[in-house]
Design an enzyme around this catalytic site. Sequence first.
Site, mmCIF file in Angstrom:
data_model
loop_
_atom_site.group_PDB
_atom_site.id
_atom_site.type_symbol
_atom_site.label_atom_id
_atom_site.label_comp_id
_atom_site.label_asym_id
_atom_site.label_seq_id
_atom_site.Cartn_x
_atom_site.Cartn_y
_atom_site.Cartn_z
ATOM 1 N N SER A 132 6.431 -19.515 20.089
ATOM 2 C CA SER A 132 5.487 -18.607 19.851
ATOM 3 C C SER A 132 4.686 -18.120 21.004
ATOM 4 O O SER A 132 4.616 -18.859 22.138
ATOM 5 C CB SER A 132 4.441 -18.881 18.773
ATOM 6 O OG SER A 132 3.122 -18.040 18.928
ATOM 7 N N TYR A 145 -1.477 -25.513 15.296
ATOM 8 C CA TYR A 145 -0.374 -24.562 15.604
ATOM 9 C C TYR A 145 -0.182 -24.668 17.220
ATOM 10 O O TYR A 145 0.837 -24.604 17.620
ATOM 11 C CB TYR A 145 -0.670 -23.256 14.966
ATOM 12 C CG TYR A 145 0.404 -22.345 15.179
ATOM 13 C CD1 TYR A 145 1.338 -22.472 13.943
ATOM 14 C CD2 TYR A 145 0.538 -21.466 16.120
ATOM 15 C CE1 TYR A 145 2.590 -21.393 14.192
ATOM 16 C CE2 TYR A 145 1.694 -20.549 16.117
ATOM 17 C CZ TYR A 145 2.621 -20.658 15.152
ATOM 18 O OH TYR A 145 3.681 -19.672 15.143
#
Length: 250
Positions: A132, A145
């Site tokens: 990401s 995350y």
Amino acid sequence: MSAGDLSGRRALVTGAASGIGRACAVRLVEEGAAVVAVDQDADGLAELAKTVDVEQSVVDLSQLNDVDRLDLAVDIVVNNAGLQHVAPIQEFPPDRFSYILRVMLEAPFRIVRGALGHMYAGGWGRVVNISSVHGMVASPYKAAYVAAKHGLEGLSKVIALEGADHGVTSNCVNPAYVRTPLVENQIASQAKAHGITEDEVIERIMLERAALKRLIEPDEVASFVAYLCSDAASSITGSSMRMDGGWTAH
């Protein structure tokens, strides 16, 4: 970008029931690979199997003993499964933090650990980790995350260094916000929290730091993944391939 002919190759894709994982599974099948589609969502896998011919494997990746029982005689691994929890660190549930790291970092480690023997024996392998933009930069309230994605970046590079003499490459793909159920759920919750429309959430919050003011489509990520699995990409390894719409160009 086309991966060419992946016939004869066997691929495993996690989080394959929806979003990026589903798009990757479909694209790799189209390129000729036999695909093992892994997800805890049995219904979603069944829907995928109506579209393309995949081997369905219903597994909860947070259960690491179940991860170790996967059939990992595969040439391609796409570590994609993920989830999000948004909270300040002092309010972040420790159990949730551990759960996210199991799914998004420990499970990828165990999958690759189990698959490398087959890849090394064949002198060819591809590991593609769906990271990401948050594997490169941080945002507040996403401790688990961000930590998991940063860890995945490091793991990917170690795999690249160890696999180089065995014909195995390992790379991360780093998208910004992709139009997936995970992101769409965030849009709805952010709109409610801020008292604004969902379109305003996308423009004013999610895409504020990006130069391209649109969500990325799952098929775009899948095309990049397919390219990294190709012979044309055999010299690309240990890399983090940004698909962030210019987010990190500032």
